[in-house]
Design an enzyme around this catalytic site. Structure first.
Site, short mmCIF file in Angstrom:
data_model
loop_
_atom_site.label_atom_id
_atom_site.label_comp_id
_atom_site.label_asym_id
_atom_site.label_seq_id
_atom_site.Cartn_x
_atom_site.Cartn_y
_atom_site.Cartn_z
N LYS A 1 -9.61 -1.25 5.98
CA LYS A 1 -8.99 -0.42 7.00
C LYS A 1 -9.54 1.00 6.83
O LYS A 1 -9.83 1.40 5.69
CB LYS A 1 -7.47 -0.45 6.78
CG LYS A 1 -6.67 0.56 7.57
CD LYS A 1 -6.49 0.11 8.99
CE LYS A 1 -5.94 1.24 9.88
NZ LYS A 1 -6.22 1.01 11.31
N CYS B 1 -12.85 6.49 16.34
CA CYS B 1 -11.48 6.07 16.64
C CYS B 1 -10.98 6.79 17.89
O CYS B 1 -10.94 8.02 17.91
CB CYS B 1 -10.54 6.35 15.47
SG CYS B 1 -8.85 5.83 15.87
N LYS C 1 -20.06 4.26 12.19
CA LYS C 1 -19.53 3.40 13.25
C LYS C 1 -19.45 4.18 14.55
O LYS C 1 -18.74 5.19 14.64
CB LYS C 1 -18.16 2.86 12.86
CG LYS C 1 -17.62 1.89 13.89
CD LYS C 1 -16.70 0.92 13.26
CE LYS C 1 -16.05 0.02 14.26
NZ LYS C 1 -14.92 -0.67 13.66
N GLY D 1 -11.85 -7.43 21.59
CA GLY D 1 -11.75 -8.87 21.86
C GLY D 1 -12.86 -9.34 22.79
O GLY D 1 -13.74 -8.58 23.19
N GLY E 1 -17.79 -6.59 18.35
CA GLY E 1 -17.21 -6.54 19.69
C GLY E 1 -17.04 -7.94 20.26
O GLY E 1 -17.99 -8.52 20.78
N THR F 1 -10.85 -8.65 16.38
CA THR F 1 -9.69 -9.21 17.07
C THR F 1 -9.59 -10.72 16.83
O THR F 1 -8.49 -11.26 16.68
CB THR F 1 -9.79 -8.87 18.57
OG1 THR F 1 -9.85 -7.45 18.68
CG2 THR F 1 -8.60 -9.36 19.35
C1 LIG Z 1 -5.60 -3.47 15.73
C2 LIG Z 1 -6.95 -2.85 15.53
C3 LIG Z 1 -7.11 -1.86 14.57
C4 LIG Z 1 -8.36 -1.27 14.37
N1 LIG Z 1 -8.50 -0.31 13.41
C5 LIG Z 1 -9.73 0.20 13.15
C6 LIG Z 1 -9.93 1.09 12.07
O1 LIG Z 1 -9.01 1.42 11.31
N2 LIG Z 1 -11.18 1.58 11.88
C7 LIG Z 1 -12.26 1.22 12.66
O2 LIG Z 1 -13.38 1.68 12.43
N3 LIG Z 1 -12.09 0.34 13.70
C8 LIG Z 1 -10.87 -0.17 13.94
N4 LIG Z 1 -10.72 -1.08 14.95
C9 LIG Z 1 -11.89 -1.49 15.76
C10 LIG Z 1 -12.52 -2.77 15.21
O3 LIG Z 1 -12.96 -2.58 13.88
C11 LIG Z 1 -13.72 -3.24 16.07
O4 LIG Z 1 -14.73 -2.26 16.04
C12 LIG Z 1 -13.33 -3.47 17.52
O5 LIG Z 1 -12.04 -4.01 17.61
C13 LIG Z 1 -14.31 -4.39 18.24
O6 LIG Z 1 -14.41 -5.64 17.60
P1 LIG Z 1 -13.50 -6.93 18.03
O7 LIG Z 1 -13.63 -7.06 19.52
O8 LIG Z 1 -14.08 -8.07 17.27
O9 LIG Z 1 -12.10 -6.61 17.62
C14 LIG Z 1 -9.47 -1.68 15.17
C15 LIG Z 1 -9.31 -2.68 16.13
C16 LIG Z 1 -8.07 -3.28 16.32
C17 LIG Z 1 -7.93 -4.38 17.34
#
Ligand SMILES: Cc1cc2nc3c(=O)[nH]c(=O)nc-3n(C[C@H](O)[C@H](O)[C@H](O)COP(=O)(O)O)c2cc1C
Length: 313
Positions: A50, A134, A169, A221, A247, A270
């Site tokens: 995290k 973020c 990132k 997602g 992503g 996700t």
């Molecule tokens: C609930 C949640 C919390 C997230 N917290 C962070 C975080 O603390 N730091 C970060 O760099 N990205 C965070 N993200 C982004 C994810 O790391 C990722 O880059 C983004 O969700 C796209 O990937 P996915 O579609 O597979 O979820 C978060 C995403 C979600 C859904």
């Protein structure tokens, strides 16, 4: 039947070597140390924490999550226990799991990023992922990630604190992601992670207000997969640094697409929240795909995408 030789899943991202290209995405897997037997964490190439800030943060008030068709909106706001507690309470268990550990680092100001990394150096993580993307906080985060100068400033400050592999990132919520990525690499980053969430909006029609306190929230997602894949493709064609793709990845075939487009490794976010074994399943699935497609080493496919049929037209 003989399954054939075991494919080599090792990848190299600049100075960082991984046993396979699959990681969890930051923020979707706790600190990475929970329920390792259930999640199959040991099968991942790396665990991404995290996002950690120097001081603990309570995050945003609820609601923080909202389901959308093929995705979700979140506005967590970087809730985390801070670097000191992470090192004493989480790092020992994480270290014992086996995969590389990538500490995701955030901050409101440049010097806070640098101070967080300075404090983490004693903990012995293998690499850093600097979160300048973020969308859910008032200061820091995306404010840096939208501006090449600000992004470069954060990277230089952090680079001054560590010799470990440094990834940045990136946010997709920018006009030109390549410009931001280039600024990060020129400032000393070893590679880039693309992407964080896309800004989205949900509205409470009874209150006639945005559902989330800060208005917008981050969309993730499968809904964002083609958009994220396009960002990775853009970056890979323009910049030399290694890329980590994220992503909407749910399956090994999704991961394969990102790798063909130029990602040397991928993250599952996700998908991992819906099914905590997803990332481990993607890692196993990549091995099966290699076998089925006669690929001896997964590194062979990175960036192997051919030009579109009428790329010049
Ligand atoms: C609930 C949640 C919390 C997230 N917290 C962070 C975080 O603390 N730091 C970060 O760099 N990205 C965070 N993200 C982004 C994810 O790391 C990722 O880059 C983004 O969700 C796209 O990937 P996915 O579609 O597979 O979820 C978060 C995403 C979600 C859904």
């Amino acid at each position: 039947m003989d399954p054939g030789p075991t494919p080599d899943l090792r990848v190299r991202l600049g100075p960082l070597e991984l046993s396979n290209p699959v990681m969890n995405a930051s923020g979707t897997f706790g600190y990475g140390d929970e329920w390792p037997d259930l999640t199959g964490t040991a099968q991942l190439g790396a665990i991404v924490t995290k996002t950690l800030t120097l001081e603990p943060r309570p995050g945003n008030p609820p609601p923080r999550l909202h389901e959308t068709p093929a995705g979700m909106l979140n506005s967590i706001g970087l809730q985390n226990i801070g670097v000191a507690r992470f090192l004493s309470e989480r790092m020992p268990a994480l270290r014992a799991l086996g995969p590389r550990i990538i500490a995701s680092v955030g901050g409101n100001r440049t010097h806070e990023y640098a101070a967080a990394v300075r404090a983490l150096e004693a903990g012995g993580c293998d690499a850093y992922e600097i979160n300048i993307s973020c969308p859910n906080i008032a200061r820091g985060g995306l404010a840096f990630g939208r501006c090449p100068l600000g992004a470069g400033e954060v990277v230089r400050a952090v680079r001054g604190e560590t010799r470990r592999p440094l990834f940045v990132k990136l946010s997709p919520n920018v006009t030109d992601i390549v410009e931001i990525g280039r600024a990060c690499l020129e400032a000393g980053a070893d590679g880039l992670t693309a992407v964080n969430t896309f800004l989205g909006l949900a509205i409470d029609i009874d209150a006639e207000r945005p559902l989330f306190h800060r208005g917008g929230a981050g969309l993730s997602g499968p809904a964002i997969r083609p958009l994220a894949l396009h960002k990775v493709w853009e970056l890979a064609r323009a910049l030399p640094g290694p890329l980590i793709g994220a992503g909407g990845i749910l399956t090994a075939r999704d991961a394969w697409e990102f790798m063909l487009a130029g990602a040397g490794a991928i993250q599952v976010g996700t998908g991992q929240m819906r099914d905590p074994r997803r990332a481990a399943a993607v890692a196993r699935g990549l091995g099966e795909l290699c076998r089925a497609r006669g690929v001896g080493s997964i590194g062979e496919i990175v960036g192997r995408l051919r030009p579109a049929a009428c790329a010049g037209g």
